[in-house]
Write a protein that holds these residues in place. Sequence first.
Motif, short mmCIF file in Angstrom:
data_model
loop_
_atom_site.label_atom_id
_atom_site.label_comp_id
_atom_site.label_asym_id
_atom_site.label_seq_id
_atom_site.Cartn_x
_atom_site.Cartn_y
_atom_site.Cartn_z
N GLU A 39 0.83 -1.21 0.00
CA GLU A 39 0.00 0.00 0.00
C GLU A 39 0.86 1.27 0.00
OE1 GLU A 39 -0.48 -2.58 2.04
OE2 GLU A 39 -2.45 -3.33 1.37
N GLU A 40 2.02 1.18 0.66
CA GLU A 40 2.90 2.36 0.69
C GLU A 40 3.47 2.62 -0.70
OE1 GLU A 40 5.33 0.85 3.82
OE2 GLU A 40 3.67 1.11 5.22
N ALA A 41 3.90 1.56 -1.36
CA ALA A 41 4.43 1.71 -2.72
C ALA A 41 3.34 2.25 -3.64
CB ALA A 41 4.94 0.38 -3.23
N GLU A 42 2.12 1.76 -3.45
CA GLU A 42 1.02 2.20 -4.30
C GLU A 42 0.75 3.69 -4.09
OE1 GLU A 42 -2.71 0.08 -3.84
OE2 GLU A 42 -3.78 1.67 -4.91
N ILE A 43 0.73 4.12 -2.84
CA ILE A 43 0.48 5.54 -2.55
C ILE A 43 1.57 6.41 -3.20
CG2 ILE A 43 0.49 7.31 -0.73
CD1 ILE A 43 -1.00 5.33 1.06
N LEU A 44 2.83 6.01 -3.03
CA LEU A 44 3.93 6.82 -3.58
C LEU A 44 3.84 6.94 -5.09
CD1 LEU A 44 7.10 5.66 -1.58
CD2 LEU A 44 5.82 7.80 -1.34
N THR A 45 3.65 5.79 -5.77
CA THR A 45 3.69 5.84 -7.22
C THR A 45 2.41 6.45 -7.80
OG1 THR A 45 2.98 3.53 -7.29
CG2 THR A 45 5.32 3.94 -7.48
N ARG A 46 1.27 6.18 -7.16
CA ARG A 46 0.03 6.80 -7.67
C ARG A 46 0.06 8.30 -7.51
NH1 ARG A 46 -5.59 3.65 -6.75
NH2 ARG A 46 -6.37 5.66 -7.47
N LEU A 47 0.66 8.74 -6.40
CA LEU A 47 0.75 10.19 -6.17
C LEU A 47 1.69 10.84 -7.18
CD1 LEU A 47 -0.51 12.17 -4.27
CD2 LEU A 47 1.22 11.62 -2.57
N LEU A 48 2.78 10.14 -7.48
CA LEU A 48 3.73 10.65 -8.48
C LEU A 48 3.04 10.79 -9.84
CD1 LEU A 48 6.82 11.26 -8.99
CD2 LEU A 48 6.99 8.92 -9.81
N ASP A 49 2.19 9.84 -10.19
CA ASP A 49 1.53 9.84 -11.49
C ASP A 49 0.21 10.62 -11.50
OD1 ASP A 49 3.46 8.30 -12.69
OD2 ASP A 49 2.49 6.40 -12.20
N SER A 50 -0.20 11.13 -10.33
CA SER A 50 -1.54 11.73 -10.26
C SER A 50 -1.60 13.09 -10.97
CB SER A 50 -1.95 11.91 -8.79
OG SER A 50 -1.13 12.88 -8.17
N ARG A 51 -2.81 13.50 -11.31
CA ARG A 51 -3.01 14.80 -11.97
C ARG A 51 -2.78 15.95 -11.01
NH1 ARG A 51 -7.52 12.07 -13.47
NH2 ARG A 51 -8.81 13.20 -11.98
N THR A 52 -3.37 15.83 -9.81
CA THR A 52 -3.35 16.95 -8.86
C THR A 52 -2.13 16.92 -7.95
OG1 THR A 52 -4.58 15.64 -7.25
CG2 THR A 52 -5.87 16.97 -8.79
N LYS A 53 -1.42 15.77 -7.88
CA LYS A 53 -0.27 15.55 -6.97
C LYS A 53 -0.70 15.70 -5.52
CE LYS A 53 2.14 15.33 -10.72
NZ LYS A 53 2.22 13.99 -11.30
N MET A 54 -1.98 15.48 -5.28
CA MET A 54 -2.54 15.77 -3.96
C MET A 54 -3.14 14.51 -3.34
SD MET A 54 -5.47 18.59 -3.15
CE MET A 54 -6.81 17.68 -3.90
N LEU A 55 -2.71 14.23 -2.10
CA LEU A 55 -3.33 13.16 -1.32
C LEU A 55 -4.17 13.82 -0.23
CD1 LEU A 55 -1.72 9.98 0.16
CD2 LEU A 55 -2.86 11.58 1.69
N GLN A 56 -5.38 13.29 -0.03
CA GLN A 56 -6.24 13.81 1.04
C GLN A 56 -6.48 12.73 2.08
OE1 GLN A 56 -8.85 15.04 -2.21
NE2 GLN A 56 -9.53 16.66 -0.83
N PHE A 57 -6.37 13.14 3.33
CA PHE A 57 -6.64 12.25 4.46
C PHE A 57 -7.89 12.80 5.12
CE2 PHE A 57 -5.74 10.82 8.90
CZ PHE A 57 -5.79 9.46 8.64
N PHE A 110 -1.94 16.47 1.52
CA PHE A 110 -0.52 16.10 1.55
C PHE A 110 0.05 16.02 0.14
CE2 PHE A 110 -2.22 14.89 5.53
CZ PHE A 110 -1.17 15.01 6.44
N HIS A 111 1.35 16.28 0.05
CA HIS A 111 2.08 16.14 -1.20
C HIS A 111 3.33 15.30 -0.95
CE1 HIS A 111 -0.27 19.88 -1.67
NE2 HIS A 111 -0.43 19.44 -2.91
N LEU A 112 3.91 14.77 -2.02
CA LEU A 112 5.19 14.07 -1.88
C LEU A 112 6.26 15.08 -1.49
CD1 LEU A 112 5.20 11.77 -5.05
CD2 LEU A 112 5.04 11.02 -2.67
N SER A 113 7.11 14.73 -0.55
CA SER A 113 8.30 15.54 -0.26
C SER A 113 9.33 15.23 -1.34
CB SER A 113 8.85 15.18 1.11
OG SER A 113 9.32 13.85 1.09
#
Length: 199
Positions: A39-57, A110-113
């Motif tokens: 799940e961690e790998a999925e979050i990192l790579t999906r966020l990298l490829d995402s349109r908004t580069k934005m994760l919401q919690f 959140f965004h990727l650092s």
Amino acid sequence: MDREVFDGILRTWLKGIEGASPTVQQVRPSKRELALRREEAEILTRLLDSRTKMLQFVKVDSAAGFIVLIDTDPLSDAFDTDACLRYIEAFQRLREHGLLVNHSGDGQVFHLSAEGRGGAKQIRGKCLGCGRSMMNVGTDSAEPLVWECNNPRCIDSTWHRDTVCSTCGKRPAEITSGGLNFTNFLCEDGHAFKTTPKR
Ligand SMILES: [Zn+2]
Ligand SMILES: [Zn+2]
């Protein structure tokens, strides 16, 4: 013991402590030290490829209490509590390792650092099961990329990803042997079973 010998021992001992303490290099988050889970790998790579580069919690009215979204899409069904908890934990671990940052301080967006982006690029397109490169089989460019491992010796590959133990229904833990039209597995509980590859 005379003083000179004692000081010598003390110096050696202090050096040993210095050597054992983590350096900046060692504590910096990286793929290896975090030992990324699926799940961690999925979050990192999906966020990298995402349109908004934005994760919401986001707090939700469900048993898990929160849900993780990327590009405003939930990563799990809000009522699949197990799945929600896995993503919540993955999110927390990435956050604790400094791979996700909350610039606004609201605890929600959140965004990727820089480290997170670096880590995501390292693992992007690589199979977690076998480490080999995967293929992007996605056809809709508006959707997230769809990575598939095609290595028949990998339990996470397209050949075996739906395979479950014929005794207990759990996922295979390893491939013990295989031939042209069959594969032998051991499941997570150690049952031996055999399947034929399928697509
Ligand atoms: Zn693989
Ligand atoms: Zn089993």
